[in-house]
Design an enzyme around this catalytic site. Structure first.
Site, mmCIF file in Angstrom:
data_model
loop_
_atom_site.group_PDB
_atom_site.id
_atom_site.type_symbol
_atom_site.label_atom_id
_atom_site.label_comp_id
_atom_site.label_asym_id
_atom_site.label_seq_id
_atom_site.Cartn_x
_atom_site.Cartn_y
_atom_site.Cartn_z
ATOM 1 N N GLY A 40 63.704 27.850 33.067
ATOM 2 C CA GLY A 40 64.111 29.247 33.046
ATOM 3 C C GLY A 40 64.283 29.818 34.435
ATOM 4 C CB CYS A 43 66.183 34.958 36.285
ATOM 5 S SG CYS A 43 66.602 36.293 35.146
ATOM 6 C CB ALA A 190 68.605 45.746 41.821
ATOM 7 C CB ALA A 276 62.946 44.422 48.384
ATOM 8 C CG ASP A 318 71.130 34.092 42.330
ATOM 9 O OD1 ASP A 318 72.014 34.661 41.655
ATOM 10 O OD2 ASP A 318 69.942 34.443 42.323
ATOM 11 C CG HIS A 451 76.357 63.775 16.573
ATOM 12 N ND1 HIS A 451 76.137 64.288 17.835
ATOM 13 C CD2 HIS A 451 75.709 64.597 15.703
ATOM 14 C CE1 HIS A 451 75.410 65.383 17.738
ATOM 15 N NE2 HIS A 451 75.136 65.592 16.449
#
Length: 472
Positions: A40, A43, A190, A276, A318, A451
């Site tokens: 996995g 992520c 993010a 980050a 990536d 709605h």
């Protein structure tokens, strides 16, 4: 075909890797995936999924703290950081086991180890520790097609390198033993904003530093500005056009030196720092240089079908460059392996890739921003509709937010959609589908939205672009 010979070997089992491997097997290709740590990938184990579990805990805690706003009463509210982390890790483990099941179901072999490309379709695998049950071990394997899906890792800036104790990457930020009292987040993409949102909701004093003039730099300026106002209202201190130039580490704190665009400096002492500042592709020690695979700025260069300049070698996700998003990796991998199988495929249009940030408020977008659309030469029509005009948003207690659409004034083509507010990460897919179908404003105007729903704001934003908004 020999036992160690495959049609396709995928190196890496992240979202791109395992999805590609499963699709490859579905197409009748004998397939194996090489993994050395987590089925996995980052992520599922240390990124997309466990962070959403953390953010969900923060969201519930926020609602409990504000129960009176909904006519409810809650007393003695608190949280256990270890229990919050334990839940997050449990979610990740459950899904990792799910990937293992899916690979087995689709008859994809798992080779447990670290892979090196040796040329001529050969993949040498050095056995890794803690293999999963049923996995193959180290050795030499061959494949007609080798797909590199090794992902990325946190980028480290000189002088600001994470030490995993005082200066964290997302790995450490995800499993704090205790909550710091104060936190500095370097970078407002993010990852940075999601952690800033999580820790602030849990009561931490948070400061965000961004070197660019705008937080969430890839987002529409207006949307980012509205998000910033909400963050600051929550108590997050945001410094833009600023950079951290030095980190002075103490035994259990860090003093940061921060310079603004004029060179004026201030110091700030915090318990912990999160770095980050982006990610960099895992291209080292794969044998790419030996084979002559072309790379650029830390990622592998590919065409629209995942092919590198070396026949039989491909890259996705990536490691193949931005945008570095799980859903991009999955789609890229499917295009790659379907091309290998001889299907009629089309290169991915990166403008059609949605982006989502799961902070509070959420941010989501697809396509061109208003500024980018104008820079590309479009005459635009822009529609905006605020959450305060939507009945469902008011009923939910979420009246702050905006839906914005950008159209080509001459053709009616939907060029982009941008949102900030509750649940917009779930809403954005409606505009993604519309753009893929080359929908114009006319079809969107004639579509019926249920709605009461938040989705009605999508309709109203389209109407607003053409002077037809009803509820504002």
């Amino acid at each position: 075909m020999a036992d160690n010979s495959y049609d396709v070997i995928v190196i890496g089992s992240g979202p791109g890797g395992y999805v590609t491997a499963i699709r490859s097997a579905q197409l009748g290709l004998r397939t194996a995936v090489v993994e050395n740590k987590y089925l996995g990938g980052i992520c599922l184990n240390w990124g997309c999924i466990p962070t959403k579990a953390l953010l969900r805990s923060a969201e519930i805690y926020h609602y409990m703290e504000n129960a009176k706003d909904y006519g409810l009463s809650a007393t003695g509210i608190s949280y256990d950081p270890k229990a919050v982390v334990k839940r997050s890790r449990g979610v990740a483990a459950q899904l990792s086991n799910g990937v293992q099941f899916l690979l087995k179901k689709n008859k994809v072999d798992v080779i447990w180890g670290t892979a090196t490309l040796a040329g001529g379709g050969k993949v040498s695998v050095k056995a890794a520790d803690n293999p999963i049950k049923g996995a193959l071990g180290g050795g030499d394997y061959t494949a007609k097609h080798i797909i590199v899906a090794t992902g990325a890792r946190p980028r480290a800036l000189p002088g600001l390198e994470p030490d995993r104790k005082l200066v964290w990457t997302y790995f450490e930020a995800m499993v704090p033993e205790k909550m710091p009292k104060s936190l500095l987040v370097i970078g407002s993409g993010a990852i940075g904003i999601e952690f800033a949102s999580f820790f602030r909701t849990m009561g931490v004093d948070v400061t965000v530093v961004e070197v660019l003039p705008q937080i969430l730099p890839v987002e529409d300026e207006e949307i980012a500005a509205l998000a910033r106002k909400r963050f600051e209202k929550q108590g997050i201190r945001v410094l833009t056009s600023a950079k951290v130039t030095k980190l002075d580490k103490k035994s259990d704190s860090v003093t940061a030196t921060i310079e603004d665009e004029t060179g004026k400096a201030e110091t700030m002492t915090v318990d912990r720092v999160i770095s980050a500042v982006g990610v960099v592709g895992n291209i080292e020690d794969l044998g790419l240089e030996t084979l002559g695979v072309k790379t650029d700025r830390g990622t592998i260069v590919i065409d629209g079908y995942g092919r590198t300049n070396v026949p039989g070698v491909y890259a996705i996700g990536d490691v193949a460059g931005p945008p570095m998003l799980a859903h991009k990796a999955e789609h890229e991998g499917v295009i790659c392996v379907e091309t290998i199988a001889g299907l009629d495929t089309h290169p991915m249009d990166k403008l059609m890739i949605p982006g989502c940030t799961y902070c509070n408020p959420q941010v989501a977008s697809v396509g061109l921003t208003e500024k980018k659309a104008k820079e590309a030469g479009h005459e635009v029509k822009v529609g905006k509709f605020p959450f305060i005009g939507n009945g469902k948003a008011i009923a939910l207690g979420e009246p702050d937010g905006l839906v914005k659409t950008v159209f080509d004034a001459k053709t009616g083509q939907l060029l982009g959609a941008h949102m900030v507010g509750a649940e917009v990460t779930e809403l954005i897919q409606g505009f993604v589908v519309a753009m893929n179908l080359e929908t114009t404003e006319e079809e969107l105007i004639h579509s019926i939205f249920p709605h009461p729903t938040l989705s009605e704001m999508m309709h109203e934003s389209v109407l607003a672009a053409y002077g037809r908004a009803i509820h504002i």
